[in-house]
Design a protein around this motif. Structure first.
Motif, PDB file in Angstrom:
ATOM      1  N   SER A 152       1.096  -1.307  -0.073  1.00 56.56           N
ATOM      2  CA  SER A 152       0.343  -0.102   0.182  1.00 56.56           C
ATOM      3  C   SER A 152       1.342   1.669   0.363  1.00 56.56           C
ATOM      4  CB  SER A 152      -0.646   0.176   1.229  1.00 56.56           C
ATOM      5  OG  SER A 152      -1.693   0.994   1.465  1.00 56.56           O
ATOM      6  N   LEU A 153       1.772   1.063   1.083  1.00 53.75           N
ATOM      7  CA  LEU A 153       3.015   2.197   1.077  1.00 53.75           C
ATOM      8  C   LEU A 153       3.588   2.075  -0.109  1.00 53.75           C
ATOM      9  CD1 LEU A 153       4.151   4.895   2.187  1.00 53.75           C
ATOM     10  CD2 LEU A 153       5.965   3.206   3.787  1.00 53.75           C
ATOM     11  N   ASN A 154       3.716   1.563  -0.917  1.00 52.02           N
ATOM     12  CA  ASN A 154       5.075   1.550  -2.030  1.00 52.02           C
ATOM     13  C   ASN A 154       3.569   1.902  -3.344  1.00 52.02           C
ATOM     14  OD1 ASN A 154       7.095   1.147  -0.616  1.00 52.02           O
ATOM     15  ND2 ASN A 154       7.159  -0.736  -0.599  1.00 52.02           N
ATOM     16  N   GLN A 155       2.641   1.324  -3.562  1.00 56.02           N
ATOM     17  CA  GLN A 155       2.204   2.042  -4.705  1.00 56.02           C
ATOM     18  C   GLN A 155       1.656   3.949  -4.389  1.00 56.02           C
ATOM     19  OE1 GLN A 155      -1.336  -0.135  -4.599  1.00 56.02           O
ATOM     20  NE2 GLN A 155      -0.342  -1.891  -5.752  1.00 56.02           N
ATOM     21  N   PHE A 156       1.710   4.034  -3.268  1.00 55.56           N
ATOM     22  CA  PHE A 156       1.209   5.916  -2.381  1.00 55.56           C
ATOM     23  C   PHE A 156       2.507   6.165  -3.581  1.00 55.56           C
ATOM     24  CE2 PHE A 156       1.638   9.280   0.002  1.00 55.56           C
ATOM     25  CZ  PHE A 156       0.385   9.403  -0.200  1.00 55.56           C
ATOM     26  N   LEU A 157       3.323   5.940  -2.369  1.00 55.14           N
ATOM     27  CA  LEU A 157       5.141   6.960  -2.612  1.00 55.14           C
ATOM     28  C   LEU A 157       5.469   7.014  -4.522  1.00 55.14           C
ATOM     29  CD1 LEU A 157       7.493   4.765  -0.363  1.00 55.14           C
ATOM     30  CD2 LEU A 157       6.359   7.542  -0.826  1.00 55.14           C
ATOM     31  N   GLN A 158       5.168   5.735  -5.277  1.00 60.23           N
ATOM     32  CA  GLN A 158       5.158   5.718  -6.819  1.00 60.23           C
ATOM     33  C   GLN A 158       4.600   6.501  -7.508  1.00 60.23           C
ATOM     34  OE1 GLN A 158       4.474   1.464  -7.594  1.00 60.23           O
ATOM     35  NE2 GLN A 158       6.312   1.153  -6.735  1.00 60.23           N
ATOM     36  N   THR A 159       3.029   7.239  -6.715  1.00 61.44           N
ATOM     37  CA  THR A 159       2.612   8.460  -7.465  1.00 61.44           C
ATOM     38  C   THR A 159       3.286   9.935  -6.957  1.00 61.44           C
ATOM     39  OG1 THR A 159       1.274   9.395  -5.100  1.00 61.44           O
ATOM     40  CG2 THR A 159      -0.228   6.876  -6.564  1.00 61.44           C
ATOM     41  N   GLY A 160       4.549   9.614  -6.416  1.00 60.71           N
ATOM     42  CA  GLY A 160       5.332  10.859  -5.793  1.00 60.71           C
ATOM     43  C   GLY A 160       5.029  11.889  -4.965  1.00 60.71           C
ATOM     44  N   ASP A 161       3.713  10.899  -4.026  1.00 61.59           N
ATOM     45  CA  ASP A 161       3.165  11.984  -3.164  1.00 61.59           C
ATOM     46  C   ASP A 161       3.896  11.475  -1.480  1.00 61.59           C
ATOM     47  OD1 ASP A 161       1.405  13.195  -1.613  1.00 61.59           O
ATOM     48  OD2 ASP A 161      -0.049  12.702  -2.339  1.00 61.59           O
ATOM     49  N   LEU A 162       4.038  12.367  -0.658  1.00 64.19           N
ATOM     50  CA  LEU A 162       4.821  12.191  -0.010  1.00 64.19           C
ATOM     51  C   LEU A 162       4.361  12.744   1.165  1.00 64.19           C
ATOM     52  CD1 LEU A 162       8.774  13.672  -0.401  1.00 64.19           C
ATOM     53  CD2 LEU A 162       7.822  11.276  -0.745  1.00 64.19           C
ATOM     54  N   LYS A 163       2.872  12.984   1.437  1.00 63.16           N
ATOM     55  CA  LYS A 163       2.327  13.649   2.654  1.00 63.16           C
ATOM     56  C   LYS A 163       1.533  12.352   2.966  1.00 63.16           C
ATOM     57  CE  LYS A 163       1.745  18.501   2.297  1.00 63.16           C
ATOM     58  NZ  LYS A 163       2.898  18.769   1.783  1.00 63.16           N
ATOM     59  N   ILE A 164       2.330  12.513   4.453  1.00 58.21           N
ATOM     60  CA  ILE A 164       2.127  11.534   5.567  1.00 58.21           C
ATOM     61  C   ILE A 164       0.362  10.888   5.284  1.00 58.21           C
ATOM     62  CG2 ILE A 164       2.246  12.705   7.135  1.00 58.21           C
ATOM     63  CD1 ILE A 164       3.885  10.368   8.470  1.00 58.21           C
ATOM     64  N   ASP A 165      -0.120  12.251   6.004  1.00 59.15           N
ATOM     65  CA  ASP A 165      -2.010  11.722   6.363  1.00 59.15           C
ATOM     66  C   ASP A 165      -2.240  11.585   4.850  1.00 59.15           C
ATOM     67  OD1 ASP A 165      -0.941  14.062   4.737  1.00 59.15           O
ATOM     68  OD2 ASP A 165      -2.040  15.612   6.048  1.00 59.15           O
ATOM     69  N   GLU A 170      -6.201   6.472   2.989  1.00 61.48           N
ATOM     70  CA  GLU A 170      -6.000   5.817   2.244  1.00 61.48           C
ATOM     71  C   GLU A 170      -6.264   4.412   3.260  1.00 61.48           C
ATOM     72  OE1 GLU A 170      -3.412   5.180  -0.678  1.00 61.48           O
ATOM     73  OE2 GLU A 170      -3.912   6.754  -1.674  1.00 61.48           O
ATOM     74  N   LEU A 171      -6.014   4.416   4.396  1.00 61.06           N
ATOM     75  CA  LEU A 171      -5.980   3.505   5.231  1.00 61.06           C
ATOM     76  C   LEU A 171      -7.457   3.188   6.102  1.00 61.06           C
ATOM     77  CD1 LEU A 171      -2.441   3.051   6.347  1.00 61.06           C
ATOM     78  CD2 LEU A 171      -2.912   2.050   4.729  1.00 61.06           C
ATOM     79  N   ARG A 172      -7.706   2.196   6.697  1.00 62.09           N
ATOM     80  CA  ARG A 172      -8.276   2.133   8.109  1.00 62.09           C
ATOM     81  C   ARG A 172      -7.453   2.389   9.364  1.00 62.09           C
ATOM     82  NH1 ARG A 172      -8.844  -2.742   5.912  1.00 62.09           N
ATOM     83  NH2 ARG A 172      -7.869  -3.791   7.600  1.00 62.09           N
ATOM     84  N   SER A 173      -7.369   3.289   9.285  1.00 60.59           N
ATOM     85  CA  SER A 173      -6.632   4.282  10.532  1.00 60.59           C
ATOM     86  C   SER A 173      -8.061   5.452  11.021  1.00 60.59           C
ATOM     87  CB  SER A 173      -6.352   6.032   9.935  1.00 60.59           C
ATOM     88  OG  SER A 173      -6.780   6.555   9.126  1.00 60.59           O
ATOM     89  N   SER A 174      -6.747   5.213  12.637  1.00 59.70           N
ATOM     90  CA  SER A 174      -7.572   5.771  13.476  1.00 59.70           C
ATOM     91  C   SER A 174      -6.342   6.577  14.630  1.00 59.70           C
ATOM     92  CB  SER A 174      -8.347   5.403  14.183  1.00 59.70           C
ATOM     93  OG  SER A 174      -9.236   5.968  15.645  1.00 59.70           O
TER      94      SER A 174
END
Length: 201
Positions: A152-165, A170-174
């Motif tokens: 999930s993280l690698n796919q996100f980083l491949q978009t060139g986005d580095l914004k942690i939030d 994109e995740l089930r986060s809390s």
């Protein structure tokens, strides 16, 4: 039940520290000892093992006896680059992350994040702080995540986005709100370092 045996702690010491004049933050003395030592002391009881993410002074960091991993992406691309190599190195079901320059981090960080993780079906839980004025601030570099999030993280980083939030969305986060903002205070300037030393004297 998630226990400390299920957790690898990742200390992020790979940044550029531009506001500190580019010195390696993890090695700045805090009460006479490198900041990284405070992070290790705080996280050791909260995890099975520790991994340090650093891009400079590798030998110094390695002298603490924990694996030191470097970013695979060039140019100091922020905490997500550290998360990425941390997930790759993680051999436990969960990864707990913390920067190297927050020496007062809570002793119950893992415990509080675990409680929230178990309450809901979350992939990642991060810390937030409540300021005196009631404002809530996210502290996303302090988080507990399932160690299977690497794709999930690698796919996100491949978009060139580095914004942690944005990745968190994109995740089930809390989040868990901690009432002592000072616990997550980090050192960005020599003045902040002095102030933190005074608070924790």
């Amino acid at each position: 039940m998630i226990s400390t045996k299920d957790i690898t702690a990742l200390i992020l010491a790979g940044g550029r520290a531009q506001r500190m004049g580019g010195i390696d933050k993890g090695l700045i003395p805090f009460h006479g000892k490198p900041l990284i030592e405070s992070a290790i002391a705080k996280l050791k009881p909260q995890a099975q093992t520790i991994v340090i993410n650093a891009n400079r002074n590798i030998t110094k960091y390695a002298s603490y006896g924990y694996p030191v991993i470097m970013d695979e992406t060039p140019d100091f691309s922020g905490p997500l680059a550290g998360f990425s190599v941390g997930l790759k190195a993680c051999k436990t079901p969960y990864l707990l992350t913390s920067p190297c320059d927050s020496p007062l981090l809570p002793n119950n960080l893992a415990e509080s994040l675990i409680t929230e993780m178990e309450r809901g079906d979350f992939q990642l839980v991060y810390a937030s702080t409540k300021e005196v004025d009631g404002k809530v601030w996210a502290q996303p570099v302090f988080c507990l995540m399932q160690s299977n999030l690497q794709d999930s993280l690698n796919q996100f980083l491949q978009t060139g986005d580095l914004k942690i939030d944005r990745w968190f969305k994109e995740l089930r986060s809390s989040t868990v709100i901690f009432n002592h903002p000072q616990s997550f205070a980090n050192v960005n300037t020599p003045e902040e370092l002095k102030a933190l030393e005074e608070v924790s004297a």
